[in-house]
Design an enzyme around this catalytic site. Sequence first.
Site, PDB file in Angstrom:
ATOM      1  N   GLU A 220       0.691  -1.016   0.079  1.00  0.00           N
ATOM      2  CA  GLU A 220       0.015  -0.099  -0.203  1.00  0.00           C
ATOM      3  C   GLU A 220       0.688   1.329   0.027  1.00  0.00           C
ATOM      4  O   GLU A 220       0.395   1.935  -0.708  1.00  0.00           O
ATOM      5  CB  GLU A 220      -0.986   0.034   1.176  1.00  0.00           C
ATOM      6  CG  GLU A 220      -1.821  -1.103   1.210  1.00  0.00           C
ATOM      7  CD  GLU A 220      -2.935  -1.019   0.052  1.00  0.00           C
ATOM      8  OE1 GLU A 220      -3.090  -0.067  -0.637  1.00  0.00           O
ATOM      9  OE2 GLU A 220      -3.874  -2.129   0.003  1.00  0.00           O
ATOM     10  N   ARG A 224       0.642   3.881  -3.148  1.00  0.00           N
ATOM     11  CA  ARG A 224      -0.095   5.181  -2.869  1.00  0.00           C
ATOM     12  C   ARG A 224       0.960   6.101  -2.726  1.00  0.00           C
ATOM     13  O   ARG A 224       0.980   7.180  -3.407  1.00  0.00           O
ATOM     14  CB  ARG A 224      -0.869   5.008  -1.901  1.00  0.00           C
ATOM     15  CG  ARG A 224      -1.897   3.804  -2.246  1.00  0.00           C
ATOM     16  CD  ARG A 224      -2.999   3.887  -1.118  1.00  0.00           C
ATOM     17  NE  ARG A 224      -3.922   2.703  -0.931  1.00  0.00           N
ATOM     18  CZ  ARG A 224      -4.937   2.485  -0.654  1.00  0.00           C
ATOM     19  NH1 ARG A 224      -5.838   3.593  -0.289  1.00  0.00           N
ATOM     20  NH2 ARG A 224      -5.645   1.434  -0.616  1.00  0.00           N
ATOM     21  N   ASP A 364      -4.910  -9.992  -8.308  1.00  0.00           N
ATOM     22  CA  ASP A 364      -5.088  -8.920  -9.309  1.00  0.00           C
ATOM     23  C   ASP A 364      -4.005  -8.483 -10.030  1.00  0.00           C
ATOM     24  O   ASP A 364      -3.471  -8.674 -11.115  1.00  0.00           O
ATOM     25  CB  ASP A 364      -5.914  -7.980  -8.936  1.00  0.00           C
ATOM     26  CG  ASP A 364      -5.683  -7.019  -7.678  1.00  0.00           C
ATOM     27  OD1 ASP A 364      -4.668  -7.674  -6.998  1.00  0.00           O
ATOM     28  OD2 ASP A 364      -6.447  -6.470  -7.273  1.00  0.00           O
ATOM     29  N   GLU A 533     -11.611   0.382 -10.631  1.00  0.00           N
ATOM     30  CA  GLU A 533     -11.339  -0.590 -11.782  1.00  0.00           C
ATOM     31  C   GLU A 533     -12.119  -0.583 -13.004  1.00  0.00           C
ATOM     32  O   GLU A 533     -11.392  -0.429 -14.075  1.00  0.00           O
ATOM     33  CB  GLU A 533     -11.319  -1.833 -11.217  1.00  0.00           C
ATOM     34  CG  GLU A 533     -10.141  -2.454 -10.011  1.00  0.00           C
ATOM     35  CD  GLU A 533     -10.460  -1.777  -8.733  1.00  0.00           C
ATOM     36  OE1 GLU A 533     -11.583  -1.457  -8.465  1.00  0.00           O
ATOM     37  OE2 GLU A 533      -9.563  -1.641  -7.998  1.00  0.00           O
ATOM     38  N   THR A 620      -0.465   0.828 -10.450  1.00  0.00           N
ATOM     39  CA  THR A 620      -1.861   0.182  -9.949  1.00  0.00           C
ATOM     40  C   THR A 620      -2.847   1.028  -9.375  1.00  0.00           C
ATOM     41  O   THR A 620      -3.895   0.920  -9.279  1.00  0.00           O
ATOM     42  CB  THR A 620      -1.811  -1.239  -9.323  1.00  0.00           C
ATOM     43  OG1 THR A 620      -2.927  -1.942  -9.330  1.00  0.00           O
ATOM     44  CG2 THR A 620      -1.251  -1.020  -7.933  1.00  0.00           C
TER      45      THR A 620
HETATM   46  C1  DMJ Z   1      -5.812   0.491  -5.296  1.00  0.00           C
HETATM   47  O1  DMJ Z   1      -5.255   0.656  -4.111  1.00  0.00           O
HETATM   48  C2  DMJ Z   1      -5.155  -0.230  -6.432  1.00  0.00           C
HETATM   49  O2  DMJ Z   1      -5.925  -0.273  -7.378  1.00  0.00           O
HETATM   50  C3  DMJ Z   1      -5.065  -1.618  -5.961  1.00  0.00           C
HETATM   51  O3  DMJ Z   1      -4.324  -2.285  -7.151  1.00  0.00           O
HETATM   52  C4  DMJ Z   1      -6.362  -2.482  -5.730  1.00  0.00           C
HETATM   53  N1  DMJ Z   1      -7.341  -1.810  -4.904  1.00  0.00           N
HETATM   54  C5  DMJ Z   1      -7.339  -0.417  -4.806  1.00  0.00           C
HETATM   55  C6  DMJ Z   1      -8.457   0.067  -5.480  1.00  0.00           C
HETATM   56  O4  DMJ Z   1      -9.593  -0.455  -5.691  1.00  0.00           O
END
Ligand code: DMJ
Length: 644
Positions: A220, A224, A364, A533, A620
Amino acid sequence: MSKSLPYSVKDVHYDNAKFRHRSFFKVITQTLFTSDMKRECVSYSTGKFLGLFMIFGLACLILTHASKTPSATDGLSKGLETNEEHKVVTDVGVRFKKLLRRAPRLPPRLSGNEKVSSGIFTGKPNEHDEEKWKARQRNVKEAFIHAWSGYKKSAMGYDELLPLSMQGFDGLGGLGATVVDSLDTAMIMGLEEVVSEAGSWIESNLLERISQKGDVNLFETTIRVLGGLLSAYHLSGGDQDMNLANTGPKPTIYLEIAKNLADRLLSAFTSSPTPIPYSDVLLKNSSAHPAHNLLSSTSEVSTLQLEFNYLSAISGDPKYKTEGMKVFAHFKTLPKVEGLVPIYISPHSGEFIGQEIRLGSRGDSYYEYLIKVWLQLRSIQDGNFTYLYDMYEEAMRGVRHLLVQKTVPNELVFVGELPGGSKGSFSPKMDHLVCFLPGTLALGATKGITKEKAMKDNLLTIEDFENLKLAEDLAKTCFEMYSVTSTGLAPEIAYFHTKDFYEDGLGGGNQSSEYVNDIIIKFNDRHNLLRPETVESLFVLYRITQDPKYREWGWQIFQSFEKYTKVDSGGYTSLNDVTTLPPQRRDKMETFFLGETLKYLYLLFGDSSVIPLDKFVFNTEAHPFPIKDAIYLEGGSFMMKGTM
Ligand code: DMJ
C-alpha cells in the site's frame, strides 16, 4: 467447470480480407483462420483441391512448427529474441509461421454498428460532442475539488477522510496518504491551488512522518505514497531538470522523500530469507516482518516493481530495481496452473501456499504488473525481460481456458475463481477488483497504441485479438454490474447465474436492467468503496478502441457517484448497500477515489493525447511513469533520456 474453451478463434471476427487482393497462398492460409473465408473458398470450383492442400499444409505445420504461438515480441522487440530461439525453428517452419501470422493480422471487418460507434470511418467527433465532453470533464474536476476540500477541511494530514463524521482517520500508517495520492491528479487537472496545498504539506511534513511512523504495509505504501511522489516528480518536470509546476516544491524534493521512503521499504526485501519480501515495514527503524499468518499476498509482492524500477532510473541507484525484479525472476521458476498462480506465497520458503486462484483480491495486480513491467523495461538493454511477456501471455491463455464463463440467460462474460486450484470446483464469483482486467488486456494487446493503428501496422496476433475481444466483453459485464443496481453503482463482489449456479431473489434492484437475472449480489457483498477498476478499464478501452460508448458508460457511472456518494459538507463516501434506495452510507472516502477514480474519469472525457498510453505506464494506483525511450542504461547506471 466448463471443459471446453469458452473463447476461441471462432469468437473473433476480424477478417476483412475481402477488401484486399489475395494471393493463392494467402487464400489457403487465411482459410485456416476465418470461417467466412472458409465458405468462400469452398464455393470455388477448385474448392476440393484447396481443402486437400490445406490438410497437407496443416500436416507440414505440425511436423515443422514449434508449438510456440506468435508473440508480440516477434514484431515489437525483435532485439530481445535469443539466437537459440532462432536456431530451433527450421526454415520450412519459419515460412509456415510467417504465412500463418499474416492472415490473423489483417485489419478486421467492422460491423455496421462498430463503424458508427467507433468513429473510425465517420471522422472526428463533431464540435458539439467535443463541447459536451469538455463540460463533462469540468464536472469531474469540480467533483475532485469537492472531494479535496472536504478532506482539507476535516482531515488534512490524515490518511483518509471520514466524510460523515467529518474527521480524519489513519488507516494506512499515518503518512497523509490522501495528500500524496491526490497530488498528481491535481497536477493533471491543472489545479494549482491543490498542487500548492498538497505539495507544501508534503515538503513540510512527510519526511518527519516517515522517520517517526510505525507499521506500514509494503504494498500500500509503495503504490500510493511512493508511486504518488514519483509521478509528482515526473509531472513537475524532474526528468527534464525543469520545474514545470507553477506552485509547490521543486521536483527534487519529491525525489529525495521518495528515496528516503524506499530505502526504509527495502528492508522488507533484505530481511526476508528468500526473494519474496515481508508484507510489513516499521518505517522508523527500517525493519520488516511478515504478516500475522506469516504469508505475503501474491499480488502485493509483485506490485512494487514499476515504482522501484522507475526510482532506480531517476536516482541512478540500481538497488531498488535489483531487489524488486528478484521477485519476478523467482516467480518465473515457480510451478503454475496454466500460468495462473495461487494468491498466497511464503516469504520463508518462497513457495506458493494453498490453491486458491483468482484475479480479484490478492491475485489481481500480479497479472497487471507482468505486462506493465515488460512495457516499462522492454527497451532497456541490460537484461532480457521477455519472460515477463511470456508469463503474461500464458496467464491470459489460462484465464481464457479456466476462468472465463458466460452467464444464463444473457451470456455476459465473466472471470470466475478456482477456490481449490485447478482440481477444485469453479466459483462463478467476481470481485469488482477484476474489472482492472479489461484495461490490462487491451493495453497488452496493442501496447498502448490504438487498435486502428495496430491493425494498420499489422501488429496484432491472434492472441491479441482474443484478448481484445475478452477485454471488450468483460468491460461490458463490469459496466452491467453498475447498471443492474438501484443506485447505478457496482457491488464489491458479484456472483453470476450459470448453468450450474443460481440463487433467487438476489438481484441488484434495477428491474429495468436486462441483466437482473444474470447478476446475483449476496447481502455481504453489497457495499461500494468508490473503487476505480471499471472506469480505469473504460479509459484504457476508449483510448485503444476509440469507441465512444466507453465514455458514455463512464459518464453514467460518474453521475451515480454524484447522486449517491457526494456528501454536502465535503467529500464523497463509500456505501453499505448499492441495491437499496436511499443507499446506506459508510463514512469513508478512500484515497484511491482522488488518486484513481476521478483521474481516470477526467482522462476518459479529455483529449487522448494527454498521458498517452504508449509513452506512460500507470502504476496500479493510477500514478503515471514515463516509459517511451525514457529509461536506458549507460555505463552501468540508469539515466534519463528525455521523456515526453
Ligand atoms: C487500489 O489501491 C489499487 O488499484 C489496487 O491495485 C487495488 N485496490 C485499490 C483500488 O480498488
